[in-house]
Design a protein around this motif. Sequence first.
Motif, PDB file in Angstrom:
ATOM      1  N   GLY A  83       0.774  -1.232   0.000  1.00 44.80           N
ATOM      2  CA  GLY A  83       0.000   0.000   0.000  1.00 44.80           C
ATOM      3  C   GLY A  83       0.801   1.275   0.000  1.00 44.80           C
ATOM      4  N   ARG A  84       2.126   1.181   0.012  1.00 44.76           N
ATOM      5  CA  ARG A  84       2.993   2.368  -0.038  1.00 44.76           C
ATOM      6  C   ARG A  84       3.620   2.478  -1.418  1.00 44.76           C
ATOM      7  N   GLU A  85       3.738   3.706  -1.923  1.00 46.07           N
ATOM      8  CA  GLU A  85       4.253   3.941  -3.266  1.00 46.07           C
ATOM      9  C   GLU A  85       5.393   4.934  -3.201  1.00 46.07           C
ATOM     10  N   ALA A  86       6.354   4.758  -4.097  1.00 49.67           N
ATOM     11  CA  ALA A  86       7.505   5.671  -4.150  1.00 49.67           C
ATOM     12  C   ALA A  86       7.940   5.858  -5.589  1.00 49.67           C
ATOM     13  N   LEU A  87       8.500   7.028  -5.867  1.00 48.49           N
ATOM     14  CA  LEU A  87       9.147   7.243  -7.156  1.00 48.49           C
ATOM     15  C   LEU A  87      10.408   6.397  -7.228  1.00 48.49           C
ATOM     16  N   LEU A  88      10.715   5.919  -8.423  1.00 45.95           N
ATOM     17  CA  LEU A  88      11.927   5.127  -8.626  1.00 45.95           C
ATOM     18  C   LEU A  88      12.794   5.782  -9.693  1.00 45.95           C
ATOM     19  N   PHE A  89      14.075   5.940  -9.366  1.00 40.72           N
ATOM     20  CA  PHE A  89      15.069   6.400 -10.321  1.00 40.72           C
ATOM     21  C   PHE A  89      16.168   5.346 -10.366  1.00 40.72           C
ATOM     22  N   GLY A  90      16.209   4.593 -11.460  1.00 36.13           N
ATOM     23  CA  GLY A  90      17.268   3.608 -11.639  1.00 36.13           C
ATOM     24  C   GLY A  90      18.373   4.210 -12.481  1.00 36.13           C
ATOM     25  N   LEU A  91      19.491   4.531 -11.845  1.00 30.37           N
ATOM     26  CA  LEU A  91      20.587   5.222 -12.523  1.00 30.37           C
ATOM     27  C   LEU A  91      21.632   4.221 -12.999  1.00 30.37           C
ATOM     28  N   PRO A  92      22.462   4.603 -13.970  1.00 28.66           N
ATOM     29  CA  PRO A  92      23.522   3.718 -14.422  1.00 28.66           C
ATOM     30  C   PRO A  92      24.529   3.441 -13.316  1.00 28.66           C
ATOM     31  N   GLY A  93      25.440   2.533 -13.574  1.00 24.11           N
ATOM     32  CA  GLY A  93      26.405   2.158 -12.543  1.00 24.11           C
ATOM     33  C   GLY A  93      27.699   2.921 -12.578  1.00 24.11           C
ATOM     34  N   ASN A  94      28.072   3.480 -13.742  1.00 18.61           N
ATOM     35  CA  ASN A  94      29.336   4.205 -13.819  1.00 18.61           C
ATOM     36  C   ASN A  94      29.281   5.477 -12.976  1.00 18.61           C
TER      37      ASN A  94
END
Length: 427
Positions: A309-320
């Motif tokens: 029931g909880r929501e969050a924005l997701l930012f998947g960034l590169p690894g370098n």
Amino acid sequence: MPSLQSVISCLSGYDPTALPVAQANAIIGEVVEPVRGTEQLALRTALDRVLAEDVISPIDVPAHDNSAMDGYAFQSAALAAGGDVVLEVIGTAYAGNACDAAPTAGQAVRIMTGAIMPGGCDTVVPQEFVDVQAGGNQIRFAADAVRPGDNRRLRGEDLARGQAALAAGRILQPADLGLLASLGVAEIKVRRRLRVAFFSTGDELRSIGEPLDPGCVYDSNRYTLHGMLRRLNVELIDMGVVRDDPAALEAAFRSACENADAVITSGGVSVGEADYTKQIMARLGDVTFWKIAMRPGRPMAFGRIASNGREALLFGLPGNPVAVMVTFYHFVRGALHRQMGANVPPLPLMRVRSAAAIRKKPGRTEYQRGILAPAADGGWEVRITGQQGSGVLRSMSEANCFIVLGHEQEAVAAGDLVEVMLFDGLM
């Protein structure tokens, strides 16, 4: 709150494999909404917090017409004749005290900085322009030393009662605290602090203090993310390094979105990396995967994830390491400001000379790391820091600006004007 897919469906020419920087930011801006919670804070503790509502001045500032300097207050009609002005001094006005003296034509009152202007007076002649005579009871000065109305601060000229002093969405700065104090405001309503969880992914990563096995590297991304997030004054949830294990990754994503408003990961979104990272992201929410037309920082994931029931924005960034910082500053920073409820204008770009040629192909935005410095002719010029690879973190440490080469821009010749974004104010 619009779904990510509904926003994307309204775009013409949308291509997730070659997405321009401006289009990516436009999509993010449509999806992100501010947190709603607020709290009341004492003024001294409100620095760098986001104002939750407009502040309307309850008083006039200043409350009275007053003198801007030490001198003599008089009626400006005395200047009309020109030549020398001679006035009788009939009293003294001090800051913080009422002055009963009401000079008429041919009279003046000795006045101190901040003192209320005596009745009928509209001009102050500075004391250094005055010749004091008759034991201090008379002054003489040239009529052209001042103009009518000089050196008088008007009631409400800083702020008038009922005027908006500060607008909602402002990140409170030291001058703002002083302004609020001048209005007698002791407490202020601000947005609650944003909670941001972050972690790195990869079996090759080691935390500081652990031995480095062959093929392993120390995790630098969590430290740069920690520093960049600290600048935004958010609550931090550092979840460490998460191994490339589906169960561990899913547990980390679920814990992060159950406890934070935004989740930032580094690694796991590039071509050739473990597919289950992307699968878990997609399974937990409304997430899209982009190859952005930029350098460095091409791969990125964005969307929302949910658990219990909880929501969050997701930012998947590169690894370098450099790609993490560039994508954070040009996508995540603005999105978090928006989520905080902060109205932050884009940072200005300066146009300066390039000290040397820079290779560039049209069709992508490049963020070269540069050093801006005075040139021999008194102008400004910028040079790149050297190797610009997305793994060369030293290039960020040595730089003081980004050289921003636009989407359609071609190669730069020495002496050409380029746009730079200063790190001061960004970092």
